[in-house]
Every structure is written in structure tokens, then in C-alpha cells.
Design a protein around this motif. Sequence first.
Motif, PDB file in Angstrom:
ATOM      1  N   SER A 146     -24.348 -80.426-110.780  1.00  0.00           N
ATOM      2  CA  SER A 146     -24.788 -81.611-110.059  1.00  0.00           C
ATOM      3  C   SER A 146     -24.155 -82.849-110.685  1.00  0.00           C
ATOM      4  O   SER A 146     -24.039 -82.939-111.912  1.00  0.00           O
ATOM      5  CB  SER A 146     -26.321 -81.691-110.153  1.00  0.00           C
ATOM      6  OG  SER A 146     -26.806 -82.842-109.487  1.00  0.00           O
ATOM      7  N   ALA A 147     -23.738 -83.797-109.845  1.00  0.00           N
ATOM      8  CA  ALA A 147     -23.202 -85.078-110.334  1.00  0.00           C
ATOM      9  C   ALA A 147     -23.616 -86.191-109.382  1.00  0.00           C
ATOM     10  O   ALA A 147     -23.559 -86.037-108.167  1.00  0.00           O
ATOM     11  CB  ALA A 147     -21.681 -85.026-110.432  1.00  0.00           C
ATOM     12  N   VAL A 176     -21.513 -76.804-105.999  1.00  0.00           N
ATOM     13  CA  VAL A 176     -21.622 -78.182-106.499  1.00  0.00           C
ATOM     14  C   VAL A 176     -22.413 -79.031-105.503  1.00  0.00           C
ATOM     15  O   VAL A 176     -22.481 -78.722-104.316  1.00  0.00           O
ATOM     16  CB  VAL A 176     -20.220 -78.811-106.732  1.00  0.00           C
ATOM     17  CG1 VAL A 176     -19.504 -78.133-107.878  1.00  0.00           C
ATOM     18  CG2 VAL A 176     -19.369 -78.785-105.466  1.00  0.00           C
ATOM     19  N   GLY A 177     -23.005 -80.113-106.019  1.00  0.00           N
ATOM     20  CA  GLY A 177     -23.742 -81.022-105.145  1.00  0.00           C
ATOM     21  C   GLY A 177     -24.062 -82.315-105.856  1.00  0.00           C
ATOM     22  O   GLY A 177     -23.758 -82.487-107.044  1.00  0.00           O
ATOM     23  N   GLY A 178     -24.680 -83.227-105.126  1.00  0.00           N
ATOM     24  CA  GLY A 178     -24.979 -84.561-105.648  1.00  0.00           C
ATOM     25  C   GLY A 178     -24.451 -85.590-104.663  1.00  0.00           C
ATOM     26  O   GLY A 178     -23.479 -85.316-103.944  1.00  0.00           O
ATOM     27  N   ALA A 179     -25.094 -86.769-104.654  1.00  0.00           N
ATOM     28  CA  ALA A 179     -24.803 -87.759-103.614  1.00  0.00           C
ATOM     29  C   ALA A 179     -23.315 -88.067-103.375  1.00  0.00           C
ATOM     30  O   ALA A 179     -22.888 -88.138-102.227  1.00  0.00           O
ATOM     31  CB  ALA A 179     -25.583 -89.038-103.911  1.00  0.00           C
ATOM     32  N   TYR A 194     -20.668 -75.980-101.336  1.00  0.00           N
ATOM     33  CA  TYR A 194     -21.208 -77.328-101.512  1.00  0.00           C
ATOM     34  C   TYR A 194     -22.589 -77.385-100.882  1.00  0.00           C
ATOM     35  O   TYR A 194     -22.779 -76.953 -99.738  1.00  0.00           O
ATOM     36  CB  TYR A 194     -20.261 -78.338-100.836  1.00  0.00           C
ATOM     37  CG  TYR A 194     -20.913 -79.664-100.501  1.00  0.00           C
ATOM     38  CD1 TYR A 194     -21.304 -80.534-101.516  1.00  0.00           C
ATOM     39  CD2 TYR A 194     -21.154 -80.032 -99.173  1.00  0.00           C
ATOM     40  CE1 TYR A 194     -21.919 -81.741-101.213  1.00  0.00           C
ATOM     41  CE2 TYR A 194     -21.751 -81.245 -98.861  1.00  0.00           C
ATOM     42  CZ  TYR A 194     -22.145 -82.090 -99.882  1.00  0.00           C
ATOM     43  OH  TYR A 194     -22.750 -83.280 -99.590  1.00  0.00           O
ATOM     44  N   GLY A 195     -23.564 -77.917-101.650  1.00  0.00           N
ATOM     45  CA  GLY A 195     -24.911 -78.058-101.101  1.00  0.00           C
ATOM     46  C   GLY A 195     -25.209 -79.521-100.849  1.00  0.00           C
ATOM     47  O   GLY A 195     -25.243 -80.315-101.783  1.00  0.00           O
ATOM     48  N   GLU A 196     -25.391 -79.861 -99.607  1.00  0.00           N
ATOM     49  CA  GLU A 196     -25.652 -81.267 -99.266  1.00  0.00           C
ATOM     50  C   GLU A 196     -27.015 -81.714 -99.787  1.00  0.00           C
ATOM     51  O   GLU A 196     -27.205 -82.851-100.201  1.00  0.00           O
ATOM     52  CB  GLU A 196     -25.581 -81.427 -97.750  1.00  0.00           C
ATOM     53  CG  GLU A 196     -25.675 -82.870 -97.322  1.00  0.00           C
ATOM     54  CD  GLU A 196     -25.654 -83.035 -95.813  1.00  0.00           C
ATOM     55  OE1 GLU A 196     -25.576 -82.018 -95.091  1.00  0.00           O
ATOM     56  OE2 GLU A 196     -25.728 -84.193 -95.369  1.00  0.00           O
ATOM     57  N   SER A 200     -30.078 -76.821 -98.462  1.00  0.00           N
ATOM     58  CA  SER A 200     -28.754 -76.232 -98.208  1.00  0.00           C
ATOM     59  C   SER A 200     -28.291 -75.437 -99.421  1.00  0.00           C
ATOM     60  O   SER A 200     -27.646 -74.397 -99.274  1.00  0.00           O
ATOM     61  CB  SER A 200     -27.703 -77.305 -97.943  1.00  0.00           C
ATOM     62  OG  SER A 200     -28.154 -78.247 -97.042  1.00  0.00           O
ATOM     63  N   ALA A 201     -28.618 -75.946-100.628  1.00  0.00           N
ATOM     64  CA  ALA A 201     -28.222 -75.236-101.853  1.00  0.00           C
ATOM     65  C   ALA A 201     -28.892 -73.862-101.891  1.00  0.00           C
ATOM     66  O   ALA A 201     -28.279 -72.861-102.249  1.00  0.00           O
ATOM     67  CB  ALA A 201     -28.608 -76.057-103.078  1.00  0.00           C
ATOM     68  N   ARG A 202     -30.157 -73.843-101.497  1.00  0.00           N
ATOM     69  CA  ARG A 202     -30.874 -72.561-101.467  1.00  0.00           C
ATOM     70  C   ARG A 202     -30.212 -71.600-100.471  1.00  0.00           C
ATOM     71  O   ARG A 202     -29.934 -70.444-100.798  1.00  0.00           O
ATOM     72  CB  ARG A 202     -32.329 -72.795-101.056  1.00  0.00           C
ATOM     73  CG  ARG A 202     -33.139 -71.521-100.925  1.00  0.00           C
ATOM     74  CD  ARG A 202     -34.378 -71.731-100.090  1.00  0.00           C
ATOM     75  NE  ARG A 202     -34.063 -72.053 -98.702  1.00  0.00           N
ATOM     76  CZ  ARG A 202     -34.969 -72.382 -97.782  1.00  0.00           C
ATOM     77  NH1 ARG A 202     -36.231 -72.436 -98.115  1.00  0.00           N
ATOM     78  NH2 ARG A 202     -34.614 -72.660 -96.545  1.00  0.00           N
ATOM     79  N   ASP A 203     -29.933 -72.099 -99.252  1.00  0.00           N
ATOM     80  CA  ASP A 203     -29.328 -71.245 -98.227  1.00  0.00           C
ATOM     81  C   ASP A 203     -27.965 -70.722 -98.700  1.00  0.00           C
ATOM     82  O   ASP A 203     -27.610 -69.568 -98.480  1.00  0.00           O
ATOM     83  CB  ASP A 203     -29.175 -72.023 -96.909  1.00  0.00           C
ATOM     84  CG  ASP A 203     -30.543 -72.396 -96.320  1.00  0.00           C
ATOM     85  OD1 ASP A 203     -31.554 -71.828 -96.769  1.00  0.00           O
ATOM     86  OD2 ASP A 203     -30.590 -73.262 -95.423  1.00  0.00           O
ATOM     87  N   LEU A 204     -27.230 -71.626 -99.352  1.00  0.00           N
ATOM     88  CA  LEU A 204     -25.916 -71.270 -99.880  1.00  0.00           C
ATOM     89  C   LEU A 204     -26.037 -70.144-100.909  1.00  0.00           C
ATOM     90  O   LEU A 204     -25.292 -69.150-100.857  1.00  0.00           O
ATOM     91  CB  LEU A 204     -25.337 -72.526-100.546  1.00  0.00           C
ATOM     92  CG  LEU A 204     -23.898 -72.563-100.998  1.00  0.00           C
ATOM     93  CD1 LEU A 204     -22.960 -72.279 -99.831  1.00  0.00           C
ATOM     94  CD2 LEU A 204     -23.589 -73.957-101.561  1.00  0.00           C
TER      95      LEU A 204
END
Length: 210
Positions: A146-147, A176-179, A194-196, A200-204
Amino acid sequence: MVSFDEVKKSVLKGQIEKAKDLSASLVQSGENPLNIIDDGLIAGMNEVGIKFKAGDMFVPEVIMSAKAMSAGVDAVKPFIEGDEIKAPGVVVVGTVKGDLHDIGKNLVCMILESAGFKVIDIGVDNSAEQFIEAVKEHHPQIVGMSALLTTTMPFMRETIDAFVEEGIRDTIKIIVGGAPVSRQFAEEIGADGYGEDAISARDLCVNLVS
Ligand code: B1M
């Protein structure tokens, strides 16, 4: 007798104490703890996911629901025999070097846990070496970075390159994810996904391990 639907609603409404008490009451009345998790707690969280994606629920509410879900799981956990809970996978999650923003990461961890993943949260400000160490110690299927700062995003690429140099890149999936992170950036640096947002991260992760 408490119903699964009541447990589900307590998660949906983010009622931490109620989710805990209802789950405890059900398990004490002889209900299978795994059914309480699947048909009550996870069912509630799945509905949260749908509402969040549709814009009908917001981050603070999702956090409360995730906490309610965890409280319910904690209440029934002692009644689960042996290793009945089969985690779909192990995920190491942390923010990259220089980044101290952990609210989004914590949310991702909670949602992954609520989907049954074993989550190793390595906290904030992790160097590539720390990510590598965590992979060697915990043998995850997935590593999540995360960043929140444009200045720390490059450390995602650096960490992936370090995995390659260490010869362990092919043993894991990387998300990876983060704003400030985008799907395009994820592709450019060679991440697997990429998890928006946390859902989405869970689904990914579910897709990556199935
Ligand atoms: Co900071 N900060 N901050 N900050 N901060 C931002 C990010 C900023 C956009 C504010 C702004 O200027 N408008 C800006 C970054 C600008 C940029 O890089 N372009 C900024 C800055 C500049 C800074 C400092 C440099 C300020 C300073 O000191 N001068 C400093 C840096 C500290 C550091 O990290 N080294 C700093 C410090 C802080 C606080 C400590 C005060 C605090 C952090 C507290 C904490 O996290 N414990 C803070 C906060 C709170 C923010 C804002 C206001 C909110 C971030 C947040 O928690 N959002 C933020 C402005 C903003 O975003 N509106 C800002 C809520 C959270 C749920 O969302 O984290 O996006 P988010 O997570 C989402 C998704 O992104 C996704 O799922 C989550 C849930 O849906 N997601 C993933 C996140 N990680 C994921 C990983 C995944 C998948 C999905 O897979 C692994």
C-alpha cells in the motif's frame, strides 16, 4: 432463538457488541460455529461489499462492519475444533518504505481477514528487505503493498525488483493499492493486480488463489 439474519444485520449495521453477543448466543445454543461465520457474519460482510461498491456505504461504516464481523468471529473461534477454519491463503500486507499512512491498509487487512484469509500485517514503512524477510518467514501466496504518497510509489517497483533479484518473485502474487496508485501503474511495475479499494482487494485475492 437468534437467527443468522440477525447476525447478518448486526454486521451490516456495524453493531460490534451486538454481533459479538448474537454470535456467542448462537454458538452456546449449539449452532455450528462455521455456519455462524458463513451464514451470518460473512453473509453480512458480503452485503457490505455490495453496498460499498454501489456507493451506498462509506469507509467509516465499512470499518465498523469489519470490526463487528471480527468481534463475531472472535466470539465463536474458541468453539471451532482443530483446524476447521481453512484459510483460502496467506497474505502479507504492508505499506512501502517511507509511507506511514495505514488507515486504508488496515481496512484491507480487516476485509481480507473477514473473507477468511490469514493476514500477516507487517505495518508501515517497510523496505524491500523487510518484505522479502516476511515472505521467507510466512510463505504467503500473496503480497499486498500500500502507498498513499506519490513519493513512496516508486518503492513498490523497487520491492518487486528486489523480489526478482532474490529469486522469489515467481513464488508469490503481488497486489498493490492506495489512493495515488492506478491499474496502469500496477501493470507498469509488474504487479499481478491492483485493488482500487478494500473490497476489490479482497475479490482480487480470492481470484488469485482460486
Ligand atoms: Co497524509 N497525505 N501525509 N497523513 N493524508 C495524503 C495522502 C495527501 C493526499 C493529503 C493532501 O495533500 N491532499 C498527501 C499526499 C500527496 C501526494 O503524495 N500526492 C499527504 C501528505 C503530503 C502527507 C505528509 C507528507 C504531510 C506532511 O507531513 N507534510 C505526511 C507524510 C507521512 C508519511 O507517510 N511519511 C502525511 C501524514 C499524514 C498523517 C500522519 C497526518 C495521516 C495518516 C494517519 C494514518 O494513516 N495513521 C494522514 C492522512 C490521514 C491523510 C489523508 C487525509 C487521508 C488518508 C486516508 O486514511 N484515507 C490523505 C488525503 C486523502 O486521501 N484524502 C493524505 C482513508 C483510507 C480508507 O483511504 O488510504 O486511500 P486510502 O485506502 C483505500 C484505497 O486507497 C485502498 O483501499 C482503501 C479502502 O478503500 N487501498 C488499497 C489502500 N491500500 C491498499 C492496498 C491494496 C489494495 C487497496 O492492496 C495491497
